[in-house]
Scaffold this active site. Structure first.
Site, mmCIF file in Angstrom:
data_model
loop_
_atom_site.group_PDB
_atom_site.id
_atom_site.type_symbol
_atom_site.label_atom_id
_atom_site.label_comp_id
_atom_site.label_asym_id
_atom_site.label_seq_id
_atom_site.Cartn_x
_atom_site.Cartn_y
_atom_site.Cartn_z
ATOM 1 N N CYS A 83 2.390 16.572 -7.426
ATOM 2 C CA CYS A 83 2.024 16.756 -8.648
ATOM 3 C C CYS A 83 3.112 17.265 -9.594
ATOM 4 O O CYS A 83 3.752 18.413 -8.999
ATOM 5 C CB CYS A 83 0.700 17.694 -8.948
ATOM 6 S SG CYS A 83 0.182 17.899 -10.431
ATOM 7 N N CYS B 220 -0.400 14.572 -6.234
ATOM 8 C CA CYS B 220 -0.962 13.999 -7.458
ATOM 9 C C CYS B 220 -2.027 12.871 -7.157
ATOM 10 O O CYS B 220 -2.025 12.396 -6.183
ATOM 11 C CB CYS B 220 0.219 13.065 -7.974
ATOM 12 S SG CYS B 220 -0.157 11.943 -9.434
ATOM 13 N N CYS C 141 -3.294 11.399 -10.026
ATOM 14 C CA CYS C 141 -3.378 10.611 -11.368
ATOM 15 C C CYS C 141 -2.483 9.252 -11.317
ATOM 16 O O CYS C 141 -2.351 8.477 -12.062
ATOM 17 C CB CYS C 141 -3.066 11.323 -12.575
ATOM 18 S SG CYS C 141 -1.381 11.706 -12.886
ATOM 19 N N LYS D 26 0.811 -1.314 0.053
ATOM 20 C CA LYS D 26 -0.182 0.155 0.064
ATOM 21 C C LYS D 26 0.842 1.167 -0.165
ATOM 22 O O LYS D 26 1.893 1.355 0.940
ATOM 23 C CB LYS D 26 -1.104 0.153 1.185
ATOM 24 C CG LYS D 26 -1.807 1.149 1.313
ATOM 25 C CD LYS D 26 -2.618 1.214 2.355
ATOM 26 C CE LYS D 26 -3.602 -0.065 2.973
ATOM 27 N NZ LYS D 26 -4.267 0.100 4.108
ATOM 28 N N HIS E 3 -0.451 14.664 -15.269
ATOM 29 C CA HIS E 3 -1.948 14.388 -15.453
ATOM 30 C C HIS E 3 -2.172 15.179 -16.891
ATOM 31 O O HIS E 3 -2.994 14.684 -17.413
ATOM 32 C CB HIS E 3 -2.514 14.828 -14.121
ATOM 33 C CG HIS E 3 -2.447 16.398 -14.190
ATOM 34 N ND1 HIS E 3 -1.440 16.845 -13.173
ATOM 35 C CD2 HIS E 3 -3.083 17.484 -14.801
ATOM 36 C CE1 HIS E 3 -1.568 18.236 -13.241
ATOM 37 N NE2 HIS E 3 -2.601 18.657 -14.180
HETATM 38 S S1 FES Z 1 -2.217 14.923 -10.448
HETATM 39 FE FE1 FES Z 1 -0.616 13.566 -11.077
HETATM 40 S S2 FES Z 1 0.884 14.627 -11.908
HETATM 41 FE FE2 FES Z 1 -0.787 16.275 -11.651
#
Ligand code: FES
Length: 136
Positions: free
Chosen positions: A111, A100, A102, A83, A115
């Site tokens: 981030c 982040c 994504c 996890k 994304h």
């Molecule tokens: S939300 Fe993953 S790089 Fe921006």
């Protein structure tokens, strides 16, 4: 059942044997307009069946849902861990930080803008969660 039997044993073979498929490669260049038009339906049907088979059987692009290889959300961050958990003290955040969501950032858990590529490629709309301090 007789309808299916007739279709498979007579109608389809008769239809296929009536198609103007040449015996030689050069024969393709001698086909007329009507011959080419008569080849459109079976070609489109064959292409459709191949495409549907490809979608059903082949590894998916990272954007298609439901594919075997695409069930993981996390495709690259610390894959050896059971996890992925990150603890960040709120005091360590100066004014604001973008985290982040994504799972594609090279600067995880922050981030890095990756994304945007994902959204373009997959017609998606993911983005970071931004944590900021209240202005006093
Ligand atoms: S939300 Fe993953 S790089 Fe921006």
């Amino acid at each position: 059942m007789e309808l299916i039997s007739t279709l498979v044993k007579k109608t389809i073979p008769n239809y296929l044997s009536g198609l103007p498929i040449p015996d030689t490669f050069g024969g393709w260049f001698k086909l007329g307009f009507k011959d080419w038009v008569s080849l459109v339906p079976p070609t489109a049907l064959t292409a459709g069946l191949v495409y549907v088979s490809y979608l059903a059987l082949c590894p998916a692009s990272p954007c298609r849902s439901g594919a075997r290889s695409n069930k993981r959300v996390n495709q690259k961050v610390r894959l050896n861990e059971a996890k992925v958990v990150d603890m960040i003290d709120i005091e360590d955040i100066s004014e604001k930080a973008a985290f982040c969501r994504c799972w594609k950032s090279k600067n995880w858990p922050y981030c890095d803008g990756t994304h945007g590529e994902h959204n373009k490629e997959c017609n998606d709309n993911v983005g970071p969660v931004v944590v900021s301090r209240k202005q006093k």
